[in-house]
Scaffold this motif. Structure first.
Motif, PDB file in Angstrom:
ATOM      1  N   LEU A  84       6.014   9.807  -1.695  1.00  0.00           N
ATOM      2  CA  LEU A  84       5.817   9.370  -0.312  1.00  0.00           C
ATOM      3  C   LEU A  84       5.952   7.856  -0.250  1.00  0.00           C
ATOM      4  N   VAL A  85       6.788   7.368   0.674  1.00  0.00           N
ATOM      5  CA  VAL A  85       6.982   5.931   0.879  1.00  0.00           C
ATOM      6  C   VAL A  85       6.617   5.597   2.329  1.00  0.00           C
ATOM      7  N   THR A  86       5.652   4.729   2.529  1.00  0.00           N
ATOM      8  CA  THR A  86       5.298   4.326   3.892  1.00  0.00           C
ATOM      9  C   THR A  86       6.112   3.108   4.316  1.00  0.00           C
ATOM     10  N   GLY A  87       6.185   2.879   5.619  1.00  0.00           N
ATOM     11  CA  GLY A  87       6.924   1.720   6.134  1.00  0.00           C
ATOM     12  C   GLY A  87       8.399   1.784   5.840  1.00  0.00           C
ATOM     13  N   SER A  88       9.004   2.970   6.037  1.00  0.00           N
ATOM     14  CA  SER A  88      10.411   3.167   5.673  1.00  0.00           C
ATOM     15  C   SER A  88      11.390   2.844   6.798  1.00  0.00           C
ATOM     16  N   ASP A  89      10.897   2.324   7.918  1.00  0.00           N
ATOM     17  CA  ASP A  89      11.801   1.992   9.034  1.00  0.00           C
ATOM     18  C   ASP A  89      12.776   0.883   8.645  1.00  0.00           C
ATOM     19  N   THR A  90      12.280  -0.132   7.951  1.00  0.00           N
ATOM     20  CA  THR A  90      13.097  -1.309   7.640  1.00  0.00           C
ATOM     21  C   THR A  90      12.730  -1.831   6.257  1.00  0.00           C
ATOM     22  N   GLY A  91      13.443  -2.877   5.833  1.00  0.00           N
ATOM     23  CA  GLY A  91      13.084  -3.656   4.663  1.00  0.00           C
ATOM     24  C   GLY A  91      13.005  -2.883   3.362  1.00  0.00           C
ATOM     25  N   ILE A  92      12.004  -3.220   2.552  1.00  0.00           N
ATOM     26  CA  ILE A  92      11.865  -2.632   1.222  1.00  0.00           C
ATOM     27  C   ILE A  92      11.654  -1.132   1.306  1.00  0.00           C
ATOM     28  N   ASN A 139       3.804   0.892   1.104  1.00  0.00           N
ATOM     29  CA  ASN A 139       4.690  -0.232   1.380  1.00  0.00           C
ATOM     30  C   ASN A 139       4.490  -0.809   2.782  1.00  0.00           C
ATOM     31  N   ALA A 140       3.989  -0.010   3.717  1.00  0.00           N
ATOM     32  CA  ALA A 140       3.858  -0.460   5.105  1.00  0.00           C
ATOM     33  C   ALA A 140       3.025  -1.737   5.186  1.00  0.00           C
ATOM     34  N   ASP A 185       1.970   6.168  11.273  1.00  0.00           N
ATOM     35  CA  ASP A 185       1.338   4.863  11.478  1.00  0.00           C
ATOM     36  C   ASP A 185       0.102   4.861  10.594  1.00  0.00           C
ATOM     37  N   VAL A 186       0.085   4.010   9.568  1.00  0.00           N
ATOM     38  CA  VAL A 186      -1.000   4.068   8.580  1.00  0.00           C
ATOM     39  C   VAL A 186      -2.348   3.683   9.169  1.00  0.00           C
ATOM     40  N   THR A 187      -2.366   3.096  10.374  1.00  0.00           N
ATOM     41  CA  THR A 187      -3.636   2.761  11.026  1.00  0.00           C
ATOM     42  C   THR A 187      -4.123   3.889  11.918  1.00  0.00           C
ATOM     43  N   ASN A 188      -3.348   4.958  12.015  1.00  0.00           N
ATOM     44  CA  ASN A 188      -3.691   6.100  12.864  1.00  0.00           C
ATOM     45  C   ASN A 188      -4.187   7.238  11.969  1.00  0.00           C
ATOM     46  N   ALA A 189      -5.499   7.477  11.975  1.00  0.00           N
ATOM     47  CA  ALA A 189      -6.088   8.477  11.080  1.00  0.00           C
ATOM     48  C   ALA A 189      -5.527   9.873  11.338  1.00  0.00           C
ATOM     49  N   THR A 190      -5.217  10.176  12.596  1.00  0.00           N
ATOM     50  CA  THR A 190      -4.664  11.495  12.938  1.00  0.00           C
ATOM     51  C   THR A 190      -3.297  11.683  12.303  1.00  0.00           C
ATOM     52  N   TYR A 231      -6.050 -11.928  11.859  1.00  0.00           N
ATOM     53  CA  TYR A 231      -6.719 -11.557  10.610  1.00  0.00           C
ATOM     54  C   TYR A 231      -7.043 -10.066  10.605  1.00  0.00           C
ATOM     55  N   ARG A 232      -7.584  -9.587  11.724  1.00  0.00           N
ATOM     56  CA  ARG A 232      -7.985  -8.172  11.796  1.00  0.00           C
ATOM     57  C   ARG A 232      -6.789  -7.248  11.694  1.00  0.00           C
ATOM     58  N   GLN A 233      -5.691  -7.622  12.359  1.00  0.00           N
ATOM     59  CA  GLN A 233      -4.505  -6.762  12.338  1.00  0.00           C
ATOM     60  C   GLN A 233      -3.894  -6.685  10.943  1.00  0.00           C
ATOM     61  N   CYS A 234      -3.826  -7.830  10.255  1.00  0.00           N
ATOM     62  CA  CYS A 234      -3.298  -7.831   8.884  1.00  0.00           C
ATOM     63  C   CYS A 234      -4.157  -6.970   7.972  1.00  0.00           C
ATOM     64  N   MET A 235      -5.466  -7.093   8.089  1.00  0.00           N
ATOM     65  CA  MET A 235      -6.353  -6.273   7.265  1.00  0.00           C
ATOM     66  C   MET A 235      -6.220  -4.796   7.622  1.00  0.00           C
ATOM     67  N   GLU A 236      -6.072  -4.504   8.900  1.00  0.00           N
ATOM     68  CA  GLU A 236      -5.994  -3.110   9.352  1.00  0.00           C
ATOM     69  C   GLU A 236      -4.765  -2.415   8.783  1.00  0.00           C
ATOM     70  N   VAL A 237      -3.612  -3.092   8.814  1.00  0.00           N
ATOM     71  CA  VAL A 237      -2.363  -2.477   8.341  1.00  0.00           C
ATOM     72  C   VAL A 237      -2.226  -2.616   6.837  1.00  0.00           C
ATOM     73  N   ASN A 238      -2.322  -3.854   6.339  1.00  0.00           N
ATOM     74  CA  ASN A 238      -2.001  -4.129   4.930  1.00  0.00           C
ATOM     75  C   ASN A 238      -3.052  -3.630   3.954  1.00  0.00           C
ATOM     76  N   PHE A 239      -4.305  -3.566   4.402  1.00  0.00           N
ATOM     77  CA  PHE A 239      -5.368  -3.148   3.484  1.00  0.00           C
ATOM     78  C   PHE A 239      -5.993  -1.809   3.873  1.00  0.00           C
ATOM     79  N   PHE A 240      -6.638  -1.757   5.032  1.00  0.00           N
ATOM     80  CA  PHE A 240      -7.339  -0.530   5.399  1.00  0.00           C
ATOM     81  C   PHE A 240      -6.393   0.666   5.528  1.00  0.00           C
ATOM     82  N   GLY A 241      -5.184   0.430   6.046  1.00  0.00           N
ATOM     83  CA  GLY A 241      -4.206   1.512   6.160  1.00  0.00           C
ATOM     84  C   GLY A 241      -3.827   2.059   4.792  1.00  0.00           C
TER      85      GLY A 241
END
Length: 390
Positions: free
Chosen positions: A90-98, A171-172, A142-147, A189-199
């Motif tokens: 499974l690879v997250t964030g596959s829309d663009t980039g890495i 990767n997301a 969306d890794v920030t969406n628990a559902t 700060y909150r958004q970066c933590m929400e996606v990059n870490f908590f997600g």
């Protein structure tokens, strides 16, 4: 030398080395050039051992032989790759980039790829569906969406069934608006933590039961900014540093389950993570609206406006060739003994070494020299600086 060749110790060294070399060659899933490298490292213990037997005697030769075997085994363990087979990743964030490039790369190698995308109807998802094999499955994720994370788990577990999932690549991620930490609004700060870490943490926790079944791999895409402090990346770097620490702890804790964990710290690669012009407008507006008057006065309007030019200049300083990152992720997924940390890209490992091994003032001095051409806040300018800005 004749006596040496006929001695039991000499035959033991040769026999162990031969067995070692044949086993390594049979398990290596590499090109002929790489297999030649494996063979060389397999022969090294015997050559050194026999030489030392002749020069140092039985005791010295045996010590050197065993030490060389240990070094060769460690090296070869990192060189030998497992076969792809029917491994699912499974690879997250596959829309663009890495993430996009990685999904294509793994699919081309024969992996069963689950590509998590933020927009299943977007251009990135359509490109994956058009260019990849039927093994690749798109997941609205969306890794920030628990559902959505839970729904992705159910879909993946239904497909992999009892075999489990071999790999998860978190990767997301988002960059946010690169600016001095004092200037960034708390929402950044909150958004970066929400996606990059908590997600990444929630996705890892959700999919760990499937990794436990396969004794697979968890790979977290951190950043060079997650290992060393870099100006203008306070929010992004803090979230990636949290992800790197999470990776280290998970590497220790999950080893008892046979799960191997790796963190990737790429340097500057051209991935499009900086976003679009519309996103910059939105983030820049939010930044400006939240600045206290005295802070705005201290930095100056021209300094604040220069933040956008920094964003525009970023892609020109980044490497468009993503192959070093893709190669390291593949190694983390397939190596018998993957590294705990990978640093693909120019300068990533060097700056990390300087930060870890030298006094902090030395690292800070190097970074300040690298950024010497950057604009200076209004209240810190000398008359010479002012004349340069005119």
């Amino acid at each position: 030398m004749d006596a040496l060749a006929s001695s039991p110790l000499g035959w033991l060294c040769a026999g162990v080395t031969a067995l070692f070399g044949v086993t390594a060659l049979c398990t290596a899933q590499r090109s002929p050039m790489d297999k030649a490298n494996v063979l060389l490292w397999s022969l090294l213990p015997a050559l050194l051992g026999l030489l030392c037997l002749a020069l140092l005697g039985a005791a010295g030769g045996l010590v050197v032989f065993l030490a060389t075997c240990l070094i060769s085994s460690t090296y070869l363990g990192g060189q030998i790759l497992l076969p792809v087979g029917d491994k699912a990743v499974l690879v997250t964030g596959s829309d663009t980039g890495i993430g996009h490039a990685l999904a294509k790369y793994l699919d081309s190698l024969g992996f069963v790829v689950f590509a998590g995308v933020l927009d299943k109807d977007g251009p990135g998802a359509e490109e994956l569906q058009r260019s990849c094999s039927g093994r690749l499955s798109l997941l609205q994720l969306d890794v920030t969406n628990a559902t959505q994370v839970k729904e992705a788990y159910l879909k993946v577990s239904e497909k992999v069934q009892s075999t489990g999932l071999w790999g998860v690549v978190n990767n997301a991620g988002i960059l946010g608006f690169p600016a001095d930490g004092e200037l960034l609004p708390m929402s950044n700060y909150r958004q970066c933590m929400e996606v990059n870490f908590f997600g990444a943490v929630e996705l890892s926790k959700t999919f760990l039961p499937l990794l436990r079944k396969s004794q697979g791999r968890l790979v977290n895409m951190s950043s060079m900014a997650g290992g060393i402090p870099l100006p203008r990346y306070a929010a992004y770097g803090a979230s990636k540093a949290a992800l790197s620490m999470f990776s280290g702890v998970m590497r220790q804790e999950l080893s008892k389950w046979g799960i191997k964990v790796a963190a990737i710290h790429p340097s500057g690669f051209r991935t499009g993570i900086q976003g679009t012009s519309d996103l910059w407008d939105k983030q820049e507006k939010e930044l400006m609206e939240n600045l206290p008057a005295d802070t705005r006065q201290a930095y100056g309007e021209d300094y604040l406006q220069g933040l956008r030019s920094y964003l525009l200049h970023m892609p020109t300083c980044c490497d468009p060739d993503l192959s070093p990152v893709l190669g390291d992720v593949l190694h983390a997924l397939l190596a018998r003994r993957p590294h705990g940390l990978y640093t693909p890209g120019k300068g990533a490992y060097l700056l990390l070494c300087i930060f870890c091994c030298f006094p902090l003032w030395c690292y800070d001095f190097i970074i300040s020299k690298m950024l010497s051409a950057e604009p200076v806040p209004r209240e810190q300018r000398t008359s010479e600086d002012e004349s340069k800005n005119l």
